[in-house]
Design a protein around this motif. Structure first.
Motif, PDB file in Angstrom:
ATOM      1  N   GLU A  22       0.901  -1.040  -0.020  1.00 41.32           N
ATOM      2  CA  GLU A  22      -0.123   0.023  -0.256  1.00 41.32           C
ATOM      3  C   GLU A  22       0.999   1.313  -0.116  1.00 41.32           C
ATOM      4  OE1 GLU A  22      -2.952  -0.376   3.153  1.00 41.32           O
ATOM      5  OE2 GLU A  22      -4.137  -1.892   2.008  1.00 41.32           O
ATOM      6  N   ALA A  23       2.062   1.077   0.585  1.00 46.75           N
ATOM      7  CA  ALA A  23       2.837   2.405   0.499  1.00 46.75           C
ATOM      8  C   ALA A  23       3.402   2.532  -0.774  1.00 46.75           C
ATOM      9  CB  ALA A  23       4.098   2.198   1.379  1.00 46.75           C
ATOM     10  N   ASN A  24       3.505   1.553  -1.541  1.00 46.25           N
ATOM     11  CA  ASN A  24       3.864   1.923  -2.967  1.00 46.25           C
ATOM     12  C   ASN A  24       2.765   1.971  -4.206  1.00 46.25           C
ATOM     13  OD1 ASN A  24       7.077   1.162  -3.360  1.00 46.25           O
ATOM     14  ND2 ASN A  24       6.228   0.033  -1.703  1.00 46.25           N
ATOM     15  N   GLY A  25       1.564   2.304  -3.425  1.00 48.42           N
ATOM     16  CA  GLY A  25       0.624   2.655  -4.296  1.00 48.42           C
ATOM     17  C   GLY A  25      -0.661   1.584  -4.940  1.00 48.42           C
ATOM     18  N   TYR A  26      -0.520   0.354  -4.298  1.00 51.27           N
ATOM     19  CA  TYR A  26      -1.242  -0.689  -4.487  1.00 51.27           C
ATOM     20  C   TYR A  26      -2.405  -0.882  -3.348  1.00 51.27           C
ATOM     21  CZ  TYR A  26       2.631  -2.609  -7.505  1.00 51.27           C
ATOM     22  OH  TYR A  26       3.492  -2.717  -8.497  1.00 51.27           O
ATOM     23  N   GLU A  27      -3.611  -1.246  -4.035  1.00 57.17           N
ATOM     24  CA  GLU A  27      -4.706  -1.616  -2.957  1.00 57.17           C
ATOM     25  C   GLU A  27      -4.543  -3.103  -2.831  1.00 57.17           C
ATOM     26  OE1 GLU A  27      -9.550  -1.793  -2.893  1.00 57.17           O
ATOM     27  OE2 GLU A  27      -8.569  -0.623  -4.539  1.00 57.17           O
ATOM     28  N   THR A  28      -4.758  -3.382  -1.457  1.00 52.88           N
ATOM     29  CA  THR A  28      -4.632  -4.956  -1.180  1.00 52.88           C
ATOM     30  C   THR A  28      -6.125  -5.318  -0.340  1.00 52.88           C
ATOM     31  OG1 THR A  28      -3.757  -4.264   1.130  1.00 52.88           O
ATOM     32  CG2 THR A  28      -2.237  -4.636  -0.707  1.00 52.88           C
ATOM     33  N   ASP A  29      -6.092  -6.770  -0.170  1.00 55.76           N
ATOM     34  CA  ASP A  29      -7.287  -7.504   0.238  1.00 55.76           C
ATOM     35  C   ASP A  29      -6.411  -8.758   1.060  1.00 55.76           C
ATOM     36  OD1 ASP A  29      -9.596  -8.260   1.356  1.00 55.76           O
ATOM     37  OD2 ASP A  29     -10.206  -8.875  -0.771  1.00 55.76           O
ATOM     38  N   LEU A  30      -6.939  -8.995   2.037  1.00 59.11           N
ATOM     39  CA  LEU A  30      -6.398 -10.117   2.822  1.00 59.11           C
ATOM     40  C   LEU A  30      -7.215 -11.395   2.830  1.00 59.11           C
ATOM     41  CD1 LEU A  30      -4.822  -8.161   6.000  1.00 59.11           C
ATOM     42  CD2 LEU A  30      -3.805  -8.918   3.771  1.00 59.11           C
ATOM     43  N   ALA A  31      -6.523 -12.482   3.177  1.00 61.21           N
ATOM     44  CA  ALA A  31      -7.502 -13.943   3.387  1.00 61.21           C
ATOM     45  C   ALA A  31      -6.493 -14.634   4.120  1.00 61.21           C
ATOM     46  CB  ALA A  31      -7.887 -14.531   2.042  1.00 61.21           C
ATOM     47  N   PHE A  32      -6.983 -15.236   5.469  1.00 58.59           N
ATOM     48  CA  PHE A  32      -5.996 -15.891   6.178  1.00 58.59           C
ATOM     49  C   PHE A  32      -6.080 -17.678   6.003  1.00 58.59           C
ATOM     50  CE2 PHE A  32      -7.136 -11.858   7.901  1.00 58.59           C
ATOM     51  CZ  PHE A  32      -5.880 -11.093   8.005  1.00 58.59           C
ATOM     52  N   ASP A  33      -6.978 -18.064   4.855  1.00 60.05           N
ATOM     53  CA  ASP A  33      -6.796 -19.589   4.854  1.00 60.05           C
ATOM     54  C   ASP A  33      -7.214 -19.576   3.515  1.00 60.05           C
ATOM     55  OD1 ASP A  33      -9.924 -20.447   4.426  1.00 60.05           O
ATOM     56  OD2 ASP A  33      -9.915 -18.972   5.855  1.00 60.05           O
ATOM     57  N   GLY A  34      -6.868 -20.978   3.029  1.00 61.30           N
ATOM     58  CA  GLY A  34      -6.851 -21.216   1.470  1.00 61.30           C
ATOM     59  C   GLY A  34      -8.374 -21.325   1.023  1.00 61.30           C
ATOM     60  N   ILE A  35      -9.235 -21.640   1.737  1.00 58.00           N
ATOM     61  CA  ILE A  35     -10.518 -21.745   1.246  1.00 58.00           C
ATOM     62  C   ILE A  35     -11.140 -20.350   0.951  1.00 58.00           C
ATOM     63  CG2 ILE A  35     -13.076 -22.451   1.565  1.00 58.00           C
ATOM     64  CD1 ILE A  35     -11.860 -24.821   2.990  1.00 58.00           C
ATOM     65  N   THR A  36     -10.941 -19.624   1.939  1.00 51.40           N
ATOM     66  CA  THR A  36     -11.315 -17.988   1.649  1.00 51.40           C
ATOM     67  C   THR A  36     -10.688 -17.414   0.596  1.00 51.40           C
ATOM     68  OG1 THR A  36     -12.004 -18.125   3.999  1.00 51.40           O
ATOM     69  CG2 THR A  36     -11.933 -16.048   2.837  1.00 51.40           C
ATOM     70  N   GLY A  37      -9.187 -17.424   0.484  1.00 48.74           N
ATOM     71  CA  GLY A  37      -8.457 -16.954  -0.337  1.00 48.74           C
ATOM     72  C   GLY A  37      -9.116 -17.425  -1.835  1.00 48.74           C
ATOM     73  N   THR A 106      11.301  -4.811  -0.139  1.00 49.94           N
ATOM     74  CA  THR A 106      11.434  -4.118  -1.175  1.00 49.94           C
ATOM     75  C   THR A 106      11.554  -4.991  -2.464  1.00 49.94           C
ATOM     76  OG1 THR A 106      13.976  -4.314  -0.782  1.00 49.94           O
ATOM     77  CG2 THR A 106      12.715  -2.185  -0.416  1.00 49.94           C
ATOM     78  N   GLU A 107      12.060  -6.253  -2.116  1.00 46.68           N
ATOM     79  CA  GLU A 107      11.951  -7.321  -3.324  1.00 46.68           C
ATOM     80  C   GLU A 107      10.670  -7.946  -3.563  1.00 46.68           C
ATOM     81  OE1 GLU A 107      13.938 -11.762  -4.048  1.00 46.68           O
ATOM     82  OE2 GLU A 107      13.985 -11.082  -2.152  1.00 46.68           O
ATOM     83  N   LEU A 108       9.830  -7.978  -2.402  1.00 49.33           N
ATOM     84  CA  LEU A 108       8.511  -8.234  -2.724  1.00 49.33           C
ATOM     85  C   LEU A 108       7.747  -7.197  -3.593  1.00 49.33           C
ATOM     86  CD1 LEU A 108       5.559  -9.587  -1.837  1.00 49.33           C
ATOM     87  CD2 LEU A 108       5.925  -8.142  -0.062  1.00 49.33           C
ATOM     88  N   VAL A 109       7.894  -6.059  -3.205  1.00 52.60           N
ATOM     89  CA  VAL A 109       7.370  -5.047  -4.245  1.00 52.60           C
ATOM     90  C   VAL A 109       7.775  -4.933  -5.477  1.00 52.60           C
ATOM     91  CG1 VAL A 109       6.956  -2.510  -4.495  1.00 52.60           C
ATOM     92  CG2 VAL A 109       6.648  -3.437  -2.055  1.00 52.60           C
ATOM     93  N   ALA A 110       9.183  -5.253  -5.875  1.00 49.29           N
ATOM     94  CA  ALA A 110       9.673  -5.277  -7.196  1.00 49.29           C
ATOM     95  C   ALA A 110       9.439  -6.597  -7.643  1.00 49.29           C
ATOM     96  CB  ALA A 110      11.432  -5.320  -6.729  1.00 49.29           C
ATOM     97  N   ARG A 111       9.167  -7.596  -7.121  1.00 45.16           N
ATOM     98  CA  ARG A 111       8.563  -8.784  -7.677  1.00 45.16           C
ATOM     99  C   ARG A 111       7.046  -8.571  -8.368  1.00 45.16           C
ATOM    100  NH1 ARG A 111      11.108 -13.847  -6.391  1.00 45.16           N
ATOM    101  NH2 ARG A 111      13.322 -13.435  -5.859  1.00 45.16           N
TER     102      ARG A 111
END
Length: 232
Positions: A22-37, A106-111
């Motif tokens: 989000e600090a790099n301009g992306y909107e995010t959504d979270l899921a904490f298990d495989g089925i919900t995700g 920073t690697e995460l954001v770059a990928r």
């Protein structure tokens, strides 16, 4: 704004990933298990997915395999175990990349940025190909950019000069061209050979295109004048 789905059962890691994205301009959504995700990925629109391997309910491996049946967006798998890398590579899951914990934010954001850019670039190219202008007469379709033709919706294979000759005639329907003119336009004035080459290629085209439902030849001989692509 580009939207990222984070599927991660460790809430601290998920929130860290969210904060940096989000600090790099992306909107995010979270899921904490495989089925919900998996459900979120199928029902909402995202530009990329960060997918943890070890998840409650359904593993990241299974989620990735299922999502690849219908989604083409970038999927980056996240694992805490280096031995999972071989599984990601070898199981044919369809993941675009992987990260091993702990990783640099920073690697995460770059990928993520790189994979979204490549995906958008490829999608644009595919859309342009799909928007290619077709030349269609009766049951014959010519695709000039991809250099393919279809007769009765079945592809017909033409060699290079056969295709160029057919395309030139089809782009100038009902006009009569002499063999010399066709040779100059298709082969070029500096090419080796002579106008007899045109006759050979016309006969080959007729063999390949003559068997169609309408029983009409597309390329007509105008005696004493040359050939034309007849559409009336």
């Amino acid at each position: 704004m580009e939207r990222i789905l984070i599927i991660e059962d460790d809430e601290l890691i998920a929130e860290l990933e969210r904060d940096y994205l989000e600090a790099n301009g992306y909107e995010t959504d979270l899921a904490f298990d495989g089925i919900t995700g998996e459900q979120k990925a199928k029902t909402e629109k995202y530009d990329a997915i960060l997918l943890d391997v070890m998840l409650p309910g359904k593993t990241g491996f299974d989620v990735c395999r299922e999502l690849r049946k219908s989604l083409r967006l970038p999927i980056i798998m996240v694992t805490a175990k280096k031995e999972d890398i071989d599984k990601i590579r070898g199981l044919g899951l369809g993941a675009d990349d992987y990260l091993v914990k702990p990783f640099s934010p920073t690697e995460l954001v770059a990928r993520v940025k790189s994979h979204i850019y490549i995906h958008n670039l490829l999608s644009t190219t595919e859309e342009e190909e799909q928007q290619e202008t077709e030349i269609t007469y009766r049951n014959l379709t010519i695709l000039p950019k991809s250099r393919r033709i279809y007769l009765d919706k079945k592809e017909v294979i033409l060699v290079n000069k056969e295709f160029e000759l057919l395309l030139f005639l089809a782009e100038n329907p009902n006009l009569v061209f002499s063999k010399d003119t066709l040779f100059d336009r298709v082969w070029g004035m500096d090419s080796l050979g002579d106008a007899a080459t045109v006759t050979v290629h016309i006969n080959r085209l007729r063999d390949k295109l003559g068997k169609n439902e309408s029983k009409n030849q597309f390329i007509e001989t105008v005696w004493g004048a040359g050939y034309r692509f007849r559409i009336d």
